[in-house]
Every structure is written in C-alpha cells, then in structure tokens.
Design an enzyme around this catalytic site. Structure first.
Site, PDB file in Angstrom:
ATOM      1  N   CYS A  20     -10.749  -3.451  -3.947  1.00 27.71           N
ATOM      2  CA  CYS A  20      -9.812  -4.482  -4.423  1.00 27.71           C
ATOM      3  C   CYS A  20     -10.555  -5.749  -4.833  1.00 27.71           C
ATOM      4  O   CYS A  20     -10.139  -6.442  -5.770  1.00 27.71           O
ATOM      5  CB  CYS A  20      -8.760  -4.779  -3.364  1.00 27.71           C
ATOM      6  N   CYS A  61     -10.197  -5.082   0.622  1.00 30.10           N
ATOM      7  CA  CYS A  61     -11.285  -4.095   0.695  1.00 30.10           C
ATOM      8  C   CYS A  61     -12.218  -4.274  -0.503  1.00 30.10           C
ATOM      9  O   CYS A  61     -11.906  -4.991  -1.457  1.00 30.10           O
ATOM     10  CB  CYS A  61     -10.708  -2.682   0.745  1.00 30.10           C
ATOM     11  N   ASN A  84       0.850  -1.202   0.000  1.00 29.80           N
ATOM     12  CA  ASN A  84       0.000   0.000   0.000  1.00 29.80           C
ATOM     13  C   ASN A  84       0.880   1.244   0.000  1.00 29.80           C
ATOM     14  O   ASN A  84       1.948   1.293   0.621  1.00 29.80           O
ATOM     15  CB  ASN A  84      -1.001   0.000   1.157  1.00 29.80           C
ATOM     16  N   ILE A  85       0.427   2.237  -0.743  1.00 34.73           N
ATOM     17  CA  ILE A  85       1.162   3.494  -0.891  1.00 34.73           C
ATOM     18  C   ILE A  85       0.179   4.628  -0.629  1.00 34.73           C
ATOM     19  O   ILE A  85      -0.791   4.806  -1.379  1.00 34.73           O
ATOM     20  CB  ILE A  85       1.753   3.626  -2.318  1.00 34.73           C
ATOM     21  N   GLU A  86       0.401   5.339   0.452  1.00 33.62           N
ATOM     22  CA  GLU A  86      -0.542   6.401   0.840  1.00 33.62           C
ATOM     23  C   GLU A  86      -0.085   7.754   0.298  1.00 33.62           C
ATOM     24  O   GLU A  86       1.052   7.929  -0.146  1.00 33.62           O
ATOM     25  CB  GLU A  86      -0.718   6.400   2.359  1.00 33.62           C
ATOM     26  N   CYS A 113      -4.094   0.465  -2.553  1.00 36.35           N
ATOM     27  CA  CYS A 113      -3.917  -0.734  -1.729  1.00 36.35           C
ATOM     28  C   CYS A 113      -2.824  -1.642  -2.311  1.00 36.35           C
ATOM     29  O   CYS A 113      -2.521  -1.585  -3.512  1.00 36.35           O
ATOM     30  CB  CYS A 113      -5.212  -1.532  -1.671  1.00 36.35           C
ATOM     31  N   GLU A 117      -2.944  -4.813  -2.936  1.00 31.99           N
ATOM     32  CA  GLU A 117      -3.435  -5.735  -3.969  1.00 31.99           C
ATOM     33  C   GLU A 117      -3.440  -5.057  -5.335  1.00 31.99           C
ATOM     34  O   GLU A 117      -3.038  -5.638  -6.346  1.00 31.99           O
ATOM     35  CB  GLU A 117      -4.870  -6.188  -3.654  1.00 31.99           C
TER      36      GLU A 117
HETATM   37  N1  THU Z   1      -5.286  -1.503   2.549  1.00 31.38           N
HETATM   38  C1  THU Z   1      -4.723  -2.342   1.633  1.00 31.38           C
HETATM   39  O1  THU Z   1      -3.588  -2.125   1.171  1.00 31.38           O
HETATM   40  N2  THU Z   1      -5.448  -3.416   1.225  1.00 31.38           N
HETATM   41  C2  THU Z   1      -6.702  -3.728   1.681  1.00 31.38           C
HETATM   42  O2  THU Z   1      -7.360  -4.583   1.120  1.00 31.38           O
HETATM   43  C3  THU Z   1      -7.199  -3.030   2.861  1.00 31.38           C
HETATM   44  C4  THU Z   1      -6.617  -1.680   3.077  1.00 31.38           C
HETATM   45  C5  THU Z   1      -4.516  -0.315   2.975  1.00 31.38           C
HETATM   46  C6  THU Z   1      -5.060   0.986   2.445  1.00 31.38           C
HETATM   47  C7  THU Z   1      -4.540   1.961   3.472  1.00 31.38           C
HETATM   48  O3  THU Z   1      -3.231   2.352   3.079  1.00 31.38           O
HETATM   49  C8  THU Z   1      -4.439   1.150   4.750  1.00 31.38           C
HETATM   50  O4  THU Z   1      -4.512  -0.211   4.368  1.00 31.38           O
HETATM   51  C9  THU Z   1      -5.539   1.440   5.752  1.00 31.38           C
HETATM   52  O5  THU Z   1      -6.790   1.327   5.187  1.00 31.38           O
END
Ligand code: THU
Length: 130
Positions: A89, A86, A42-44, A53, A55
C-alpha cells in the site's frame, strides 16, 4: 475537512470489512484535493493472496471514478495502536497519490500523521522508468 473527521470515516469504513480469514478489520478514507472522500475496507479471499487492503480499495475506487489529486488518506484498524500501511500500500499511495498525509488513528482517537515519503523513502516511481 479536518483530519479527525476523515479518520472517523476510516473507522466507519472498517465496519464494512470482509476479513474472513484474518478477522482483522481495516478501513480507509481517502481525501481528494477538492474535498471528496472515498472510503474502502479490506476484502479477503479464500485464495489468500488475492486479498486487497483497505487503502487500495479506497484508492482504486477513487481512481476509477476519475479522481487524480489527493491530500490525505486515513487508516483505522482493530488494533489498539496505530495501523501503519503495509509495504504494498505504501508503493500504491506513493505512485497514485503522491507525497500526501497518511493519518493513522488508534482506539483512543489519537492521530499519528506521516508523509508518504517518510513511510517509503527512496520510492520507486515513474521517474525511474526512463
Ligand atoms: N490490511 C489492510 O487492509 N491494510 C494494511 O495496510 C495492513 C493489512 C489487511 C489485509 C488483511 O486483510 C488483514 O489486514 C491482515 O493482514
């Protein structure tokens, strides 16, 4: 490729995560039908909704390299228990990877394996666009 090894690659990918705001690290490892693995994290972003996310990072990496056929995706997170993908995804997995095995790993290396179709029943797809 056994699924525990694939899940361990998702754990490894988690170490590359950039969860600047949530502090929640997630990693994914996507397995193609010819046994290649594409990992992602995940990259915010400071504009929060632009976050991607783990995935989707893995899937977009694979698709952009020309891959089209997939067997499984593994997901690992900071959580003690399994991290389910999520909703966004689930749609992307369904649309771009099909009804593959979705493998979740917890902190004790237990695996939970579900099909895309179990996680997203009655999925919207290209069949609905006609
Ligand atoms: N996140 C994922 O990378 N994959 C998921 O299926 C659930 C959520 C990440 C997104 C965000 O950076 C962090 O988790 C919190 O929601």
């Amino acid at each position: 490729m056994d699924y525990l090894s694939l899940a361990k690659q998702a754990v490894e990918a988690k170490s590359k995560a950039l969860p600047t705001y949530s502090k929640f690290h997630v990693g994914a490892a996507l397995l193609t039908t010819d046994n290649k693995i594409y990992s992602g994290c995940n990259i915010e972003n400071s504009s929060y909704s632009l976050t991607i996310c783990a995935e989707r990072t893995a899937i977009f990496k694979a698709i952009s390299e020309g891959e089209r056929k997939f067997k499984a995706i593994a997901i690992a997170a900071d959580a003690e228990s399994f991290c389910p993908p999520c909703g966004a995804c689930r749609q992307i997995i369904s649309d771009l990877c099909g009804d593959i095995d979705v493998i979740m790993i917890d902190q004790d290396d237990n695996l939970k394996i579900m099909k895309t179709s179990e996680l997203l029943p009655l999925a919207f797809g290209d069949k609905d666009l006609v």
